[in-house]
Design a protein around this motif. Structure first.
Motif, short mmCIF file in Angstrom:
data_model
loop_
_atom_site.label_atom_id
_atom_site.label_comp_id
_atom_site.label_asym_id
_atom_site.label_seq_id
_atom_site.Cartn_x
_atom_site.Cartn_y
_atom_site.Cartn_z
N ALA C 99 3.07 0.29 -10.91
CA ALA C 99 3.22 1.45 -10.67
C ALA C 99 2.98 1.87 -11.85
CB ALA C 99 4.80 2.28 -10.69
N LEU C 100 2.65 1.69 -13.20
CA LEU C 100 2.56 1.86 -14.82
C LEU C 100 1.22 2.01 -14.46
CD1 LEU C 100 5.14 0.83 -16.89
CD2 LEU C 100 4.81 2.86 -16.19
N LYS C 101 0.31 0.26 -14.21
CA LYS C 101 -1.08 0.85 -14.07
C LYS C 101 -1.81 1.34 -13.72
CE LYS C 101 -0.97 -4.75 -14.80
NZ LYS C 101 -1.17 -6.42 -14.17
N THR C 102 -1.42 0.96 -12.12
CA THR C 102 -1.63 2.82 -10.61
C THR C 102 -2.00 4.06 -11.71
OG1 THR C 102 -0.20 1.39 -8.89
CG2 THR C 102 -1.34 2.93 -9.32
N VAL D 88 -15.64 -5.66 7.17
CA VAL D 88 -15.69 -4.13 8.17
C VAL D 88 -14.35 -4.05 8.86
CG1 VAL D 88 -18.14 -3.93 8.58
CG2 VAL D 88 -16.52 -5.47 10.17
N CYS D 89 -13.79 -5.47 9.36
CA CYS D 89 -12.31 -5.41 10.49
C CYS D 89 -11.31 -4.98 9.58
CB CYS D 89 -12.06 -6.19 10.85
SG CYS D 89 -13.04 -6.58 12.43
N PHE D 90 -10.99 -5.32 8.25
CA PHE D 90 -10.00 -5.65 7.20
C PHE D 90 -9.78 -4.13 7.67
CE2 PHE D 90 -7.49 -5.11 3.89
CZ PHE D 90 -5.78 -6.16 3.80
N PRO D 91 -10.31 -2.28 6.96
CA PRO D 91 -9.71 -1.29 7.00
C PRO D 91 -9.32 -0.89 8.57
CG PRO D 91 -11.82 -1.54 5.89
CD PRO D 91 -11.58 -3.05 6.54
N MET D 92 -9.63 -1.41 9.43
CA MET D 92 -9.69 -1.22 11.36
C MET D 92 -8.42 -1.82 11.18
SD MET D 92 -11.11 1.17 13.05
CE MET D 92 -10.10 1.00 14.59
N GLU D 167 7.50 -1.81 4.68
CA GLU D 167 8.11 -1.63 2.86
C GLU D 167 7.06 -1.54 1.72
OE1 GLU D 167 11.69 -3.56 2.72
OE2 GLU D 167 13.12 -1.68 4.40
N LEU D 168 6.35 -2.83 2.10
CA LEU D 168 5.44 -3.28 1.08
C LEU D 168 4.70 -1.92 0.59
CD1 LEU D 168 4.38 -6.43 0.40
CD2 LEU D 168 5.81 -5.65 -0.91
N ASP D 169 4.18 -1.48 1.63
CA ASP D 169 2.99 -0.32 1.61
C ASP D 169 3.54 0.96 0.77
OD1 ASP D 169 2.15 -2.34 3.43
OD2 ASP D 169 0.02 -0.39 4.48
N GLU D 170 5.41 1.30 1.73
CA GLU D 170 6.00 2.84 0.88
C GLU D 170 6.31 2.27 -0.13
OE1 GLU D 170 9.16 2.57 4.08
OE2 GLU D 170 8.14 4.16 4.63
N ALA D 171 6.60 0.59 -0.76
CA ALA D 171 7.37 0.64 -2.05
C ALA D 171 5.62 0.71 -2.64
CB ALA D 171 7.11 -0.91 -2.41
N ALA D 172 4.38 0.86 -2.24
CA ALA D 172 3.43 1.51 -3.29
C ALA D 172 2.94 2.37 -3.29
CB ALA D 172 2.12 0.34 -2.75
N ARG D 173 3.01 3.10 -2.45
CA ARG D 173 3.19 4.43 -2.22
C ARG D 173 3.71 5.09 -3.46
NH1 ARG D 173 3.90 6.85 3.25
NH2 ARG D 173 2.93 8.87 3.07
N MET D 174 4.92 4.37 -3.33
CA MET D 174 6.36 4.97 -4.08
C MET D 174 5.80 4.80 -5.81
SD MET D 174 9.19 6.82 -2.82
CE MET D 174 9.62 6.86 -3.99
N GLY D 176 2.58 4.87 -7.01
CA GLY D 176 1.84 6.47 -7.05
C GLY D 176 0.63 5.40 -6.55
N ALA D 177 0.89 4.47 -5.67
CA ALA D 177 -0.71 4.07 -4.93
C ALA D 177 -1.19 4.84 -4.13
CB ALA D 177 -0.51 1.73 -4.89
N ARG D 178 -2.62 4.75 -3.98
CA ARG D 178 -3.16 5.58 -2.58
C ARG D 178 -3.83 4.60 -2.20
NH1 ARG D 178 -4.62 10.78 -3.35
NH2 ARG D 178 -4.30 11.35 -5.79
N ILE D 179 -3.78 5.32 -0.79
CA ILE D 179 -4.77 4.03 0.71
C ILE D 179 -5.48 3.21 0.25
CG2 ILE D 179 -6.13 6.01 1.60
CD1 ILE D 179 -4.39 4.28 4.05
N PHE D 180 -6.32 3.38 -0.69
CA PHE D 180 -7.09 1.91 -0.49
C PHE D 180 -6.76 0.86 -2.39
CE2 PHE D 180 -10.33 4.88 0.19
CZ PHE D 180 -9.94 5.01 1.51
N THR D 181 -6.28 2.00 -2.60
CA THR D 181 -5.12 0.79 -4.16
C THR D 181 -4.09 -0.51 -3.01
OG1 THR D 181 -5.26 2.29 -5.22
CG2 THR D 181 -4.32 0.34 -6.12
N ILE D 182 -3.58 0.08 -2.06
CA ILE D 182 -2.64 -0.57 -1.58
C ILE D 182 -3.24 -1.52 -0.55
CG2 ILE D 182 -1.40 -0.70 0.40
CD1 ILE D 182 -0.52 2.38 -0.52
N LEU D 183 -4.61 -0.68 -0.24
CA LEU D 183 -5.33 -2.16 1.42
C LEU D 183 -5.94 -3.33 0.12
CD1 LEU D 183 -6.11 -0.65 3.52
CD2 LEU D 183 -8.00 -0.61 3.48
#
Lengths: 286, 441, 350, 277
Positions: C99-102, D88-92, D167-174, D176-183
């Protein structure tokens, strides 16, 4: 950024790629199929209405090729699934302990169908091939594998031998995925092996069998590589599958409009079949 | 259509950043790949480039497609107005197809003396010279000297030979020297040396026919009907394929197929398979392209039969002795980048110096008697080549037209359909006639 | 800092209303627990607070600021997930630092904070390990470490103990309680386990079917449940609810002439509730109700006795573990009248 | 004693099945190891005088038939054809798996490609390639091979992403990661094993493709499968069967080696791709 925008961005690469690679060809397919076009006027075709379609529909070879593809697709898919089922179930007890056997059994399907066709061209050759050699040696005669009468059986066998591994693999995986509790419960109930197979295991594997059949049918229906290198169109067109028909119409006869009209018909038929298959599948799941 | 095409092209090109390579100031020549023709052309081009009077801008660079689908691709490229090459391969049977995209050429002054008119004609279409001839392709009768010799000497077998020919062909024939064969003799010989007909035969089959549904196989077949006077069309442009001559020829083939005088899988046979059958020592005689001689008479490549194989012109018929002949050559692409340079090279290729270099490096040019005499010691095989071409060579009327290849294609399909038992002779000929009328109109 | 306030928040998935207008406040430093049966919407409510789901109506305020439309990471909250949601491809260090890195925090700063958090949670020796090489409890601590390193205004816990075995669960519960004391931060905690709720919470929010049943301290909920749902949900074994009966003459009248005197009431109670520990066994002669034992569970210190009362039905009684009871044995019952709960015919406390 | 031989019939069936199905491979290998003389005298499986000469001939050919160029072309085109689909398939796949986006049009369209005889696109592609200069280029071949591999890649990637806990996506969103960072930082690395499988499978499929290789290349970008057929049709000649056999073996070697080493991955991905499709 709203999720909607995000979704669009996520879909962009594949959509763009498809549009570039297949969108233009699809449009051209349709346009040219309604045109009088040959190599001479490739860049400036003239519309001719549905003439190409009439030509295709009136071409007995088109129907012969369709019939060949259909027959070939159904026959190979059926035999591959049956053989694959038998192998998977019968060999499962020893494969479970010897995983490497899978590698041996799936080898044929890793080889390019075109290479397989070439191999058979060699293997079946009366004077340099090993199979006729042994048949002469042991039986004193060898059949004409690629004669008009036998060629269907031969290409059918070749396709079956190469792709039974595919059905085998799918079915084996499905067979192994049947919960062992289910078998144990059945055997505690005193179910005999045959009954167990038909009434417990086969129903469990039914979806996989259906998928294996469908995929094998599709691949059999659109067969090109191995037959093309082995016999080409076949004597008098006896091994002309739809794919080969289109290829020859385009390149060899230079009848581009006809080839494309046949393509468009094929596309529509495939689309309709897939549409209904998809609906059937969805209803199955629901 | 055109406009949107262009936009799309530009967009796609920019998008993919793949721009066609930029023009280079040299003469690009597209040759026939993968055979002795390629080696010969390389040698000739090397010599040409070493000439002091050839400027840097006009040096020749060679490119080669693959053989498979060569003509289809060449056609598509030329039709698209490609400038990827300045000079390209031509064949007699495809000149008509390519002529619209080519520029007629002027050959060297003594071209006629080097090649002879018959050979120059293989590169002409509608009276104009479209290319310089390089190689000549025609058919030989390949036969086993040991077997024929034995048969000729063993008089006790002659009765049997006669019986067989009477039974199958309706004529009583006796063994002859192959050089005196009629097509009937060819057939009789084929039957005699077939196990299923004559259980004493030393070979399994008397001949090997290339019956794969393939246009080139039709060329091999054509020498036979021609000997009975066959042609595609008459002087008025009427299709004459449904003729006695074609019926005789197809009938003869059918007899051989039905009697099992050719290997069972002949319907999948082409050049390579036929050579393999012959090379395995299981065939007494066959019709084959002259190019096979190099392989079949080389003891290394064909150890079993090379030393007992001989070649000769095809058998004779009521109308004479014929061999299909076509030439390969080089023509000038009208849309090329360096048309003048290409013209100069093609002109040079028709000089005696170029032709002999080409011949000495493995090419098979059809050369006049005077020119070939100078290299006869190195290339004895070129002597009969020129002779056969000028004495027996023929081209079917319409054989150089734009649709010639499609005609061969059509015949291949219909004739193999008949020979394999898929349709009757009448049906096959009727369909061929209709199709040819459509193609050659 | 760290108040979280929900104002009439609703959430629907398509036509299905999952949260039907919830309002509540978590004061700064308060430990609030959402509890309720599965499917009651408690996790959804937590995710609405986190910003992982969008609200369908109402608003959410943090420190007085409306955050309803804000992205999760702009709300200043941290969340610990049920499955921990550790990034399997990163080390413990990487997980805590992510999170800190982000957020683009300087490297040295990250290092300092990560190490401090690891120290607090006794994770320092494991910083280089991947999650798969950790025990369940350690993973749990990493998940918490990931939450505290951001120094959030509040913590959200989504059933964080449900993946642990019983012994570890008790221990971790205590650790979380200590952590709460130490950090003094606002915490919102979701569980379906009422014992967790009772032991951890300053304030419990009982949810059922997308609605708040009651909000209050553990004691309030236990001693003064607002309705029969809360009454039965809190407490174990659960409260006995006697069958509906008519009230008259200071007594509840049951079938077969059985009645229970409850004295004068303001309202008209229809349902009487009594906790098992508020019923005692007595000799038949002194009994208010006579009953017979149908089943007995020996718990050690206690006996959990099921008795059948004519006219009323089955009741659950907590008795001394030393008593020896036989099935079918007749017993007398006495109710502690001061501890009875009365509900009207809608199940609402009267 | 009885138990010991209980499985014997199964082993016999296995041996027969393995032998029959792999017969052409065995036979071709035997031919490749024979001299010309032996091929025409005794075409049986047994090699009396093994020789590597045919392979030497295959590998040594330079000007006429350049096997190294075919191998190189196949390698490059197959790499493009197996990496591009993943990209090309990964984001889709993420959009489909996580948001159910594109399940009405894009997803079925791509998956149905698996069932289309792709030859129907070959002709206009030929014209298009000719116009933009992609004809007879490795890139051009690679691009269409990528299309061939799209359906399976998309299916497998959707499966893979479905297996990554949401939950991993959600954790990442918490976090502060945006969609492309999550991806890129969360989902992609976790899917790596599946990506490897997709890559292997696509590579084999691309390597084995024949039709587009035949139609869209002429000299510069001819892939190995098509190149091998040249040895039959032209270089073949009278006594070159040993060379042709050797070429087939060489052409089949890369996918077979990859397949045998990775058969576990292949069987897993096949099951997933097929059953879910």
């Amino acid at each position: 950024m709203s999720p909607k925008t995000e979704n669009r961005i996520l879909a962009t690469p594949i959509v763009l790629f498809l549009l570039v690679m297949l969108g233009f060809p699809a449009v051209l397919d349709i346009l040219y199929s309604f045109s009088e076009v040959s190599f001479e006027n490739l860049r400036s075709p003239t519309l001719n209405g549905g003439k190409n379609f009439i030509k295709v529909v009136n071409d007995p070879e088109f129907w012969a090729a369709s019939w060949f593809s259909l027959k070939f697709g159904v026959a190979t898919a059926l035999s591959e699934c049956i053989l694959g089922l038998v192998l998977a179930v019968y060999l499962a007890p020893i494969i479970r302990k010897n995983n490497w056997m899978i590698a041996v059994l799936i080898m044929p399907m890793i080889i390019a169908p075109a290479m397989m066709g070439l191999m058979y061209r060699l293997v079946l050759h009366e004077f340099v091939g090993s199979l006729p050699h042994y048949l002469y040696l042991w039986l004193g005669d060898s059949p004409a594998f690629l004669s008009r009468e036998n060629v269907f059986l031969t290409v059918f066998t070749i396709e079956t031998l190469q792709w039974t591994p595919f059905a085998f693999l799918l079915i084996y995986m499905a067979y192994e995925a049947i919960p062992s509790e289910m078998r144990e419960a059945a055997s505690v109930d005193g179910t005999r092996p045959w009954r167990m197979f038909w009434f417990i295991e086969v129903p469990q594997m039914a979806p996989t069998l259906a998928v294996a059949f469908f995929i094998r049918f599709i691949d059999g229906f659109r067969v090109f590589d191995n037959i093309f290198v082995l016999t080409g169109a076949g004597a008098g067109g006896s091994t002309t599958s739809l794919s080969i028909y289109i290829y020859l119409s385009f390149f060899r006869s230079g009848d581009i409009g006809k080839a494309l009209a046949a393509s468009v018909i094929l596309f529509c038929v495939a689309f309709v079949i897939l549409f209904f298959a998809g609906r059937l599948l969805r209803r199955d799941r629901a | 259509m055109r406009k949107s095409n262009k936009y799309l092209a530009t967009a796609a090109a920019a998008l993919l950043a793949v721009l066609p390579s930029l023009a280079s100031a040299e003469v690009t020549v597209l040759g026939w790949p993968g055979g002795p023709e390629e080696v010969a052309l390389r040698a000739a081009a090397k010599l040409y480039n070493s000439n002091a009077d050839v400027s840097e801008d006009n040096k020749v660079k060679l490119i080669f497609f693959s053989r498979d689908g060569f003509y289809d691709k060449l056609q598509a490229d030329l039709a698209a107005g490609t400038d990827a090459f300045d000079a390209n391969l031509l064949a007699t049977y495809s000149i008509g197809r390519y002529a619209p995209y080519l520029k007629p050429v002027t050959l060297s002054d003594n071209a006629a003396e080097v090649f002879g008119d018959a050979v120059l004609k293989t590169m002409q279409f509608e009276g104009q010279q479209f290319g310089v001839p390089t190689d000549l392709s025609l058919h030989f009768l390949y036969y086993r000297t040991d077997l024929i010799q034995e048969l000729l000497e063993d008089a006790s077998q002659h009765d049997k030979y006669g019986d067989i020919s009477e039974e199958y062909l309706g004529v009583r024939l006796s063994p002859k020297d192959p050089d005196n064969w009629s097509w009937q003799d060819f057939a009789a010989n084929a039957l005699y040396f077939t196990k299923s007909v004559n259980s004493d035969s030393p070979t399994r089959y008397g001949t090997v026919l290339q019956l794969k549904n393939l246009l080139f196989n039709m060329m091999v077949f054509h020498s036979l009907p021609r000997a009975y006077g066959a042609d595609w069309m008459d002087a008025d442009g009427n299709i004459t394929v449904d003729s006695e001559a074609f019926r005789e020829a197809l009938g003869l083939f059918k007899i051989l197929v039905d009697a099992g005088a050719t290997p069972k899988d002949s319907f999948s046979y082409e050049y390579a398979e036929a050579n393999a059958a012959f090379g395995a020592g299981q065939v007494a005689a066959m019709m084959q392209w002259n190019a096979a001689a190099a392989d079949l008479m080389d003891a290394k490549k064909t150890p079993v039969t090379a030393t007992v194989t001989a070649t000769i012109a095809p058998p004779t018929g009521p109308e004479g002795r014929f061999t299909h002949v076509h030439g390969l050559g080089l023509g000038v692409n009208a849309s090329g980048k360096n048309v003048a340079g290409a013209e100069a090279f093609v002109q040079w290729m028709s000089t005696s110096e170029a032709a002999t270099t080409y011949a000495l490096n493995g090419g098979a040019p059809g050369l006049s008697a005077e020119v070939v005499a100078g290299i006869a010691s190195e290339r004895p095989d070129l002597v009969p080549l020129g002779q056969f071409a000028s004495n027996y060579g023929f081209v079917m009327t319409g054989g150089t037209s734009a649709k010639a290849l499609s005609v061969y294609e059509l015949q291949a399909k219909e004739f193999t359909g008949f020979l394999s038992g898929g349709q009757s002779l009448d049906e096959a000929l009727a369909k061929t006639a209709t199709g040819m009328a459509e193609l050659l109109k | 800092m760290g108040t979280i306030e929900l104002k009439n928040v609703t959430k629907s998935f398509g036509p299905v209303a999952v949260i039907k207008g919830v309002s509540l406040t978590a004061e700064e430093g308060e430990f609030v627990v959402f509890v309720g049966p599965s499917g009651c919407g408690k996790s959804t409510l937590l995710r609405l607070i986190a910003g992982l789901e969008e609200t369908s109506g109402g608003s959410i305020h943090i420190d007085g600021k409306d955050v309803t439309e804000l992205d999760p990471n702009h709300r200043g909250l941290s969340m610990v997930f049920q499955s921990y949601a550790l990034y399997p491809h990163m080390t413990v260090y990487g997980n805590i630092a992510f999170a800190l890195k982000t957020a683009g925090v300087a490297k040295l700063e990250i290092d300092r904070k990560v190490r401090a958090a690891a120290e607090t949670l006794k994770l320092t020796p494991y910083l280089d390990r991947k999650p798969k090489d950790l025990s369940g409890g350690q993973r749990q601590r990493v998940a918490i470490g990931r939450a505290i390193v951001r120094q959030p205004k509040g913590f959200l816990f989504d059933e964080p103990l449900s993946n642990l075995d019983a012994a570890l669960r008790t221990q971790t519960r205590i650790e979380i309680a200590n952590l709460h004391k130490e950090l003094g931060a606002t915490m919102v905690y979701v569980t379906h386990d009422q014992i967790e709720a009772m032991t951890l919470a300053d304030k419990i929010v009982v949810l059922n079917d997308g609605e708040v049943m009651q909000i209050g301290s553990p004691k309030e909920l236990y001693y003064a449940p607002k309705n029969t749902f809360v009454a039965q949900f809190i407490g174990s074994p659960k409260m006995n609810l006697l069958p509906r009966a008519s009230y008259g003459g200071g007594a509840m009248h049951y079938q077969d002439g059985v009645k229970i005197d409850i004295g004068h009431m303001d309202g008209t109670p229809s349902i009487v509730g009594v906790r098992p520990e508020d019923i005692s066994l007595c000799p038949l002669g002194e009994a208010e109700l006579s009953a017979s034992v149908t089943h007995n569970e020996f718990h050690g210190a206690d006996n959990n006795v099921f008795v059948s009362v004519p006219g009323i039905g089955s009741l659950n009684v907590r008795a001394n573990g030393k008593l020896d009871l036989q099935n079918g044995q007749p017993v007398g019952l006495v109710l502690d009248k001061s501890q009875l709960h009365y509900f009207d015919e809608n199940g609402v406390r009267t | 004693m009885k138990n010991k031989y209980k499985d014997l019939p199964r082993w016999i069936v296995f041996a027969i099945a393995a032998f029959v199905m792999n017969f052409p491979v065995i036979s071709t290998l035997s031919t490749a190891l024979k001299t010309n003389a032996e091929i025409s005298r005794d075409p049986g499986l047994w090699v009396h005088a093994p020789t590597l000469n045919n392979f030497a001939v295959v590998l040594q050919v330079t000007e006429r038939l350049n096997i190294f160029s075919y191998l190189h072309n196949s390698l490059v085109a197959s790499l493009i054809g197996s990496i591009l689909p993943i990209l090309v398939c990964f984001p889709m796949a993420y959009a489909v798996a996580r948001r159910g986006y594109g399940t009405d049009v894009i997803f079925p369209t791509v998956v149905n490609l698996r069932a289309m005889p792709l030859i129907i696109f070959a002709i206009p592609l030929y014209m298009m390639y000719q116009t933009v200069g992609l004809l007879d280029t490795r890139l051009g071949l690679g691009l269409i091979l990528a299309v061939v591999n799209l359906p399976l890649a998309l299916l497998l990637l959707i499966n893979a992403i479905n297996d990554v806990p949401y939950e991993l996506d959600e954790a990442a969103r918490m976090d502060g990661a945006r969609i492309f960072t999550i991806l890129v930082k969360v989902v992609f690395p976790i899917c790596l094993p599946t990506l490897a499988t997709v890559f292997i499978f696509s590579f084999i499929t691309a390597w084995n493709e024949f039709l587009f290789g035949l139609m869209l290349t002429t000299s510069e970008a001819v892939p190995m499968t098509v190149g091998a057929s040249f040895f039959f049709s032209s270089g073949g000649g009278g006594g070159q069967w040993g060379v042709a056999a050797a070429v087939i073996i060489v052409a089949s070697l890369p996918p077979v080696v990859l397949g045998v080493l990775m058969y576990k991955h292949i069987s897993r991905s096949m099951t997933a791709g097929a059953v879910k499709g």
